[in-house]
Design an enzyme around this catalytic site. Structure first.
Site, mmCIF file in Angstrom:
data_model
loop_
_atom_site.group_PDB
_atom_site.id
_atom_site.type_symbol
_atom_site.label_atom_id
_atom_site.label_comp_id
_atom_site.label_asym_id
_atom_site.label_seq_id
_atom_site.Cartn_x
_atom_site.Cartn_y
_atom_site.Cartn_z
ATOM 1 N N LYS A 25 0.837 -1.199 0.000
ATOM 2 C CA LYS A 25 0.000 0.000 0.000
ATOM 3 C C LYS A 25 0.886 1.268 0.000
ATOM 4 O O LYS A 25 2.109 1.176 0.226
ATOM 5 C CB LYS A 25 -0.938 -0.047 1.209
ATOM 6 C CG LYS A 25 -1.938 -1.225 1.145
ATOM 7 C CD LYS A 25 -2.809 -1.325 2.400
ATOM 8 C CE LYS A 25 -3.796 -2.474 2.298
ATOM 9 N NZ LYS A 25 -4.616 -2.625 3.547
ATOM 10 N N TYR B 113 -11.940 -3.045 -3.639
ATOM 11 C CA TYR B 113 -12.511 -3.237 -2.303
ATOM 12 C C TYR B 113 -14.041 -3.278 -2.339
ATOM 13 O O TYR B 113 -14.686 -2.964 -1.337
ATOM 14 C CB TYR B 113 -12.032 -2.121 -1.376
ATOM 15 C CG TYR B 113 -10.632 -2.347 -0.816
ATOM 16 C CD1 TYR B 113 -10.319 -3.495 -0.078
ATOM 17 C CD2 TYR B 113 -9.621 -1.411 -1.011
ATOM 18 C CE1 TYR B 113 -9.043 -3.704 0.439
ATOM 19 C CE2 TYR B 113 -8.341 -1.609 -0.495
ATOM 20 C CZ TYR B 113 -8.064 -2.758 0.235
ATOM 21 O OH TYR B 113 -6.799 -2.960 0.759
ATOM 22 N N ASN C 169 -1.929 -0.195 7.353
ATOM 23 C CA ASN C 169 -1.376 -1.521 7.650
ATOM 24 C C ASN C 169 -0.517 -2.098 6.530
ATOM 25 O O ASN C 169 -0.323 -3.306 6.440
ATOM 26 C CB ASN C 169 -2.476 -2.483 8.117
ATOM 27 C CG ASN C 169 -3.515 -2.779 7.057
ATOM 28 O OD1 ASN C 169 -3.420 -2.277 5.937
ATOM 29 N ND2 ASN C 169 -4.488 -3.605 7.395
ATOM 30 N N HIS D 140 -1.607 -5.550 1.410
ATOM 31 C CA HIS D 140 -2.823 -6.335 1.148
ATOM 32 C C HIS D 140 -2.439 -7.710 0.639
ATOM 33 O O HIS D 140 -1.483 -7.852 -0.123
ATOM 34 C CB HIS D 140 -3.669 -5.638 0.066
ATOM 35 C CG HIS D 140 -4.723 -6.536 -0.534
ATOM 36 N ND1 HIS D 140 -5.963 -6.700 0.039
ATOM 37 C CD2 HIS D 140 -4.702 -7.355 -1.617
ATOM 38 C CE1 HIS D 140 -6.662 -7.579 -0.691
ATOM 39 N NE2 HIS D 140 -5.919 -7.980 -1.700
ATOM 40 N N GLU E 68 -8.740 -10.856 -8.098
ATOM 41 C CA GLU E 68 -7.844 -9.705 -7.935
ATOM 42 C C GLU E 68 -6.712 -9.723 -8.967
ATOM 43 O O GLU E 68 -6.342 -8.677 -9.502
ATOM 44 C CB GLU E 68 -7.292 -9.682 -6.505
ATOM 45 C CG GLU E 68 -8.384 -9.358 -5.488
ATOM 46 C CD GLU E 68 -7.977 -9.536 -4.035
ATOM 47 O OE1 GLU E 68 -8.843 -9.304 -3.169
ATOM 48 O OE2 GLU E 68 -6.813 -9.908 -3.756
HETATM 49 P P1 DAT Z 1 -7.393 -7.556 5.200
HETATM 50 O O1 DAT Z 1 -6.648 -6.417 4.548
HETATM 51 O O2 DAT Z 1 -6.624 -8.128 6.363
HETATM 52 O O3 DAT Z 1 -7.831 -8.613 4.208
HETATM 53 P P2 DAT Z 1 -10.162 -6.660 5.208
HETATM 54 O O4 DAT Z 1 -10.261 -7.247 3.835
HETATM 55 O O5 DAT Z 1 -11.195 -7.048 6.197
HETATM 56 O O6 DAT Z 1 -8.729 -6.953 5.867
HETATM 57 O O7 DAT Z 1 -10.192 -5.066 5.105
HETATM 58 C C1 DAT Z 1 -9.457 -4.416 4.079
HETATM 59 C C2 DAT Z 1 -8.735 -3.230 4.675
HETATM 60 O O8 DAT Z 1 -9.699 -2.325 5.205
HETATM 61 C C3 DAT Z 1 -7.831 -3.568 5.859
HETATM 62 O O9 DAT Z 1 -6.553 -3.982 5.445
HETATM 63 C C4 DAT Z 1 -7.797 -2.279 6.592
HETATM 64 C C5 DAT Z 1 -9.188 -1.708 6.383
HETATM 65 N N1 DAT Z 1 -10.071 -2.042 7.502
HETATM 66 C C6 DAT Z 1 -10.613 -3.252 7.784
HETATM 67 N N2 DAT Z 1 -11.356 -3.217 8.891
HETATM 68 C C7 DAT Z 1 -11.294 -1.942 9.326
HETATM 69 C C8 DAT Z 1 -11.841 -1.242 10.428
HETATM 70 N N3 DAT Z 1 -12.618 -1.851 11.322
HETATM 71 N N4 DAT Z 1 -11.542 0.074 10.559
HETATM 72 C C9 DAT Z 1 -10.762 0.714 9.661
HETATM 73 N N5 DAT Z 1 -10.200 0.106 8.591
HETATM 74 C C10 DAT Z 1 -10.464 -1.196 8.426
HETATM 75 MG MG MG Z 2 -9.183 -8.490 2.669
#
Ligand code: DAT
Ligand code: MG
Length: 148
Positions: free
Chosen positions: A9, A49, A112, A115, A126
């Protein structure tokens, strides 16, 4: 062989973590099949997303992803989707174990660093989205030293 989509990212690129992250996947034994640095447009980030479009953090997430260049990659190997997620660590860096990428390099969930696809099915989707022209077919000469 299984493939996964990994994206560094904008914060990971800005913070100079690209080399270390690639190195972790390489040293594990996975093979790099696609790699590009690119800026992402809003509509493209929203598509990537789309499953999260109803979440309250969706707009902030899209703003973050379009805030600077990202590194898009395809990595290949046995169980690379699940193992890639382990290398990356839990979504919230507060829960990511030390030794994982997020555990070592991130503090906040909204920064974070990286991805990784969460299933073989989403990896296929993807990879098709990010690499519409396909990836490079090659096999490392180290293959017999990594797989029995
Ligand atoms: P991951 O990236 O571990 O697959 P995800 O697909 O659930 O997690 O979410 C995509 C991204 O969205 C994640 O890397 C960070 C953001 N995100 C997820 N949950 C969040 C939350 N509760 N508050 C803020 N950002 C969040
Ligand atoms: Mg995810």
């Amino acid at each position: 062989m299984e493939q996964t989509f990994i994206m560094i990212k904008p914060d990971g690129v800005q913070r100079g973590l690209v080399g270390d992250i690639i190195s972790r996947f390489e040293k594990k034994g996975f093979s790099l099949k696609g790699l590009k640095l690119m800026g992402v447009e809003r509509a493209f980030a929203e598509k990537h997303y789309e499953d999260l479009s109803a979440k309250p953090f969706f707009n902030g997430l899209v703003e973050y992803i379009i805030s600077g260049p990202v590194i898009a990659m395809v990595w290949e190997g046995k169980n690379v989707v699940v193992t890639g997620r382990k290398i990356i660590g839990a979504t919230n860096p507060s829960d990511s174990a030390p030794g994982t990428i997020r555990g070592d390099y991130a503090i906040e969930i909204g920064r974070n660093v990286i991805h990784g696809s969460d299933s073989v099915e989403s990896a296929k989707k993807e990879i098709a989205l990010w690499f519409p022209d396909g990836t490079v077919g090659w096999q490392s000469s180290l293959h017999p030293w990594i797989y029995e």
